[in-house]
Structure formats: C-alpha cells, structure tokens
Design a protein around this motif. Structure first.
Motif, short mmCIF file in Angstrom:
data_model
loop_
_atom_site.label_atom_id
_atom_site.label_comp_id
_atom_site.label_asym_id
_atom_site.label_seq_id
_atom_site.Cartn_x
_atom_site.Cartn_y
_atom_site.Cartn_z
N ALA A 59 3.90 6.11 -7.68
CA ALA A 59 4.89 7.35 -6.78
C ALA A 59 2.95 7.97 -6.64
O ALA A 59 3.45 8.87 -5.14
CB ALA A 59 4.74 8.28 -8.00
N LYS A 60 2.30 7.81 -7.16
CA LYS A 60 0.56 8.62 -6.47
C LYS A 60 0.66 7.32 -5.33
O LYS A 60 0.46 7.89 -4.09
CB LYS A 60 -0.26 7.93 -7.61
CG LYS A 60 -0.68 8.75 -8.52
CD LYS A 60 -1.21 9.26 -9.00
CE LYS A 60 -2.02 8.29 -9.57
NZ LYS A 60 -3.40 8.00 -10.72
N LYS A 61 0.85 6.25 -5.24
CA LYS A 61 0.34 5.69 -3.61
C LYS A 61 1.80 6.10 -2.52
O LYS A 61 1.22 5.48 -1.46
CB LYS A 61 0.52 3.55 -4.17
CG LYS A 61 -0.15 3.41 -4.65
CD LYS A 61 -0.04 1.60 -5.61
CE LYS A 61 -0.99 1.50 -6.21
NZ LYS A 61 -2.45 1.37 -5.22
N ILE A 62 3.54 6.27 -2.99
CA ILE A 62 4.30 6.02 -2.44
C ILE A 62 3.92 7.55 -1.48
O ILE A 62 3.68 8.00 -0.59
CB ILE A 62 5.63 6.19 -2.85
CG1 ILE A 62 5.43 4.36 -3.41
CG2 ILE A 62 6.44 6.91 -1.95
CD1 ILE A 62 7.21 4.11 -4.52
N ASN A 63 3.46 8.31 -2.41
CA ASN A 63 3.18 10.15 -2.41
C ASN A 63 1.94 10.33 -0.72
O ASN A 63 2.26 10.67 0.43
CB ASN A 63 2.95 10.82 -3.42
CG ASN A 63 4.20 11.06 -4.21
OD1 ASN A 63 5.26 11.27 -3.64
ND2 ASN A 63 4.11 11.57 -5.39
N ALA A 64 0.60 9.48 -1.47
CA ALA A 64 -0.53 9.68 -0.59
C ALA A 64 0.44 8.68 1.17
O ALA A 64 -0.38 9.47 1.55
CB ALA A 64 -1.58 8.34 -1.29
N LEU A 65 1.13 7.61 1.03
CA LEU A 65 1.56 6.68 2.07
C LEU A 65 2.18 7.76 2.80
O LEU A 65 2.38 8.25 3.98
CB LEU A 65 2.35 5.40 1.64
CG LEU A 65 1.42 4.80 1.10
CD1 LEU A 65 1.89 3.20 0.68
CD2 LEU A 65 0.14 3.66 2.64
N ALA A 66 3.63 8.57 2.13
CA ALA A 66 4.26 9.67 2.79
C ALA A 66 3.51 10.86 4.04
O ALA A 66 3.62 11.27 4.17
CB ALA A 66 5.30 10.24 1.68
N GLN A 67 2.13 11.06 2.86
CA GLN A 67 1.40 12.22 3.93
C GLN A 67 0.26 11.94 4.47
O GLN A 67 0.24 12.63 5.63
CB GLN A 67 0.97 12.77 2.73
CG GLN A 67 0.44 13.69 1.10
CD GLN A 67 -0.47 13.93 -0.07
OE1 GLN A 67 -0.98 13.34 0.49
NE2 GLN A 67 0.94 14.32 -0.72
#
Length: 299
Positions: free
Chosen positions: A70-78
């Motif tokens: 989740a942290k990786k996906i959220n960071a990539l979305a940002q």
C-alpha cells in the motif's frame, strides 16, 4: 476484486495513526465510510487485516503485508500526480530531499538556502534520518533525492553519485591525554572511555568493523543517537568517540576539540547524491544536483 486508492490509503494511515477518526479526518471521509472500506477489504481478501486493542486499531500480520505494498502504491500515485502537474506549473514544484545526519545537519542547510534564493518558485522539504532509512525512502518513492554518508554500495535501482569523502576521525577535548600524541596507536585505545553511536548509525557500524579488524575491544561507557550530544559529552569529559570530520569543523576552528586519524583504517565512507532510477526526475532535479556538486567542491 474492487480496489481503489482510498482503501490503500486507509491501510497506510491506520498503521500510522491507529485511530479511525484520525484517518477519516485526514481523508475527508465520515467514520462509517472508513469502517465500511475496512470490512469490504477483509471480505474481499477473506482474511482479517485489522484488530482493536486498548481503543486503537492495529494491523494483523496479513494487514502489515498489505501495508508494505500500500505504501509503495500510494507513493507511486502521488508521484504520478506530481509529474503530470509539473507540465502546467511553469517551473514551480516541490523537491523532497532525505539526508543522513552529517550532510543533513552540517552540509545541506546553507546549500539549500542558497538554492532557494536562485529558485524561489521551488519549495523544498528536508527529512533527516539514518542512511538505511533514507535508502528505504528512495526505494518506496517517498523522496526525490537522498544525500547520505555511507560506504560504497550497489543497490539497484538506487544510483549513488559521489560528492566527497566523509572522513571519520577520533576526537577529544584538547586537555585529553591523547592530545599529546601526534598519532594514535591501536593499543592505547583499549582502556579509553568510549562513546558509541546509536544502533542504526553507519558510524557505529564502521567503528565496530574497524575494532574487530584489529582485534581491539573498545570500552564503551555511553551510547548516544545524537551527534550534538556526543560532541557535548566529549567536550566536557574524558571520553573519546569517532565522528565525521565535517561535524566538528567549527569546534576545531575554535580549538574546542582536536582530532586524530583512525589508525590502520581500511574503511572509507563517502557522501553520496542518491536517487531511484525508476522515479521520473522533476524538471529541476538536474539544476539541484549541479548546484549541490558545485557547492560541495568549492568548500
């Protein structure tokens, strides 16, 4: 499986804040909506992700595994949002920098101040952590650039450009008995009160590697996480420690501290400009790198 970013943001924020009300406030949602998403995730995956204890919400082992992604996906979305917005912001933007303690405390502040005067449209945030944490933040796309003291490393997809050597030295106050010796010999260090750096410190790692390579058993009397606390303890006592020469430059100029080279030390440490090659560079990435390199080389 019907996933969306809100659900993954809920997982990450719950791990951080442990309260549904706080997560709801940060996401601009109502508390029942957050609870609904939590239940729907557990139903879709068929496994418990959350549990309550002492009025707080915690992640189960399965929830922690999900949070890793989740942290990786959220960071990539940002990051994706940032990159797209830069096309319409005419040179403005935000630069996220992470630094380990020596460059973050003693090198970067004046350099960032000068860079901001040249590029006032660019806002900068600086996070100071240990080198391993900075590397993890780069891998997770949480920062654009890492400036860190470390031994030579290879860790794809991280790229490290050497800025300068970060020499480690023994240091003590000028009245210390070791100050009378022009060069230190390993055997004289066995019985000297020694201050160790904290568990996650790269300086501590190199100190212990050096001692082990020579068969020296140091005599630790204290352990401290703060460079400034170590400096103050050495200034006012009879202990010695190892520190970056950069970190005591002002004290040496004022004759408050003296240093000696570490005897028979085969280990080298450098300050690196580090970035993730999988992260799209902002339009001002190269401008900052060039300014930083020129500033360090001119010192």
């Amino acid at each position: 499986m019907n996933w969306n970013l809100i659900k993954l943001q809920i997982v990450e924020l719950l791990d951080k804040h442990k309260r549904i009300t706080t997560v709801a406030d940060q996401l601009g949602l109502k508390q029942p909506t957050v609870s609904f998403h939590m239940k729907s995730m557990e139903q879709e995956l068929g496994v418990g992700l959350f549990y309550s204890k002492a009025g707080k919400v915690h992640l189960t082992e399965a929830g922690q595994s999900l949070n890793h992604y989740a942290k990786k996906i959220n960071a990539l979305a940002q990051e994706a949002e940032r990159v797209v917005k830069e096309f319409d912001e005419r040179g403005s933007g935000h630069l996220k920098i992470g630094a380990s303690y020596v460059p973050g405390t003693y090198v970067l502040p004046s350099i960032l101040s000068g860079f901001s005067k040249l590029y006032p449209q660019i806002s900068i945030s600086l996070t100071i952590r240990t080198s391993p944490v900075i590397q993890e933040m780069l891998l997770n796309h949480e920062i654009d650039i890492g400036i860190m003291s470390a031994e030579p490393f290879q860790w794809a997809p991280l790229i490290g450009e050497t800025l300068c050597e970060d020499e480690l030295v023994f240091f003590f106050n000028p009245k210390h008995r070791l100050a009378r010796q022009a060069n230190l010999h390993p055997e004289v260090l066995k019985d000297v009160p020694f201050i160790l750096h904290g568990q996650e410190s790269s300086t501590r790692t190199m100190t212990l590697k050096w001692a082990k390579s020579l068969g020296i058993e140091l005599k630790p009397v204290m352990e401290m996480d703060s460079l400034e606390a170590i400096k103050q303890a050495v200034l006012t006592g009879d202990s010695v420690s190892i520190i970056s020469k950069i970190a005591i430059a002002k004290e040496m100029q004022r004759d408050e501290l003296v240093y000696r080279e570490i005897p028979q030390n085969p280990f080298k440490r450098y300050i690196y400009f580090t970035y993730n090659e999988d992260r799209i560079r902002s339009s001002f990435f190269d401008s900052f790198f060039q300014y930083l390199r020129d500033s360090v080389q001119s010192e």
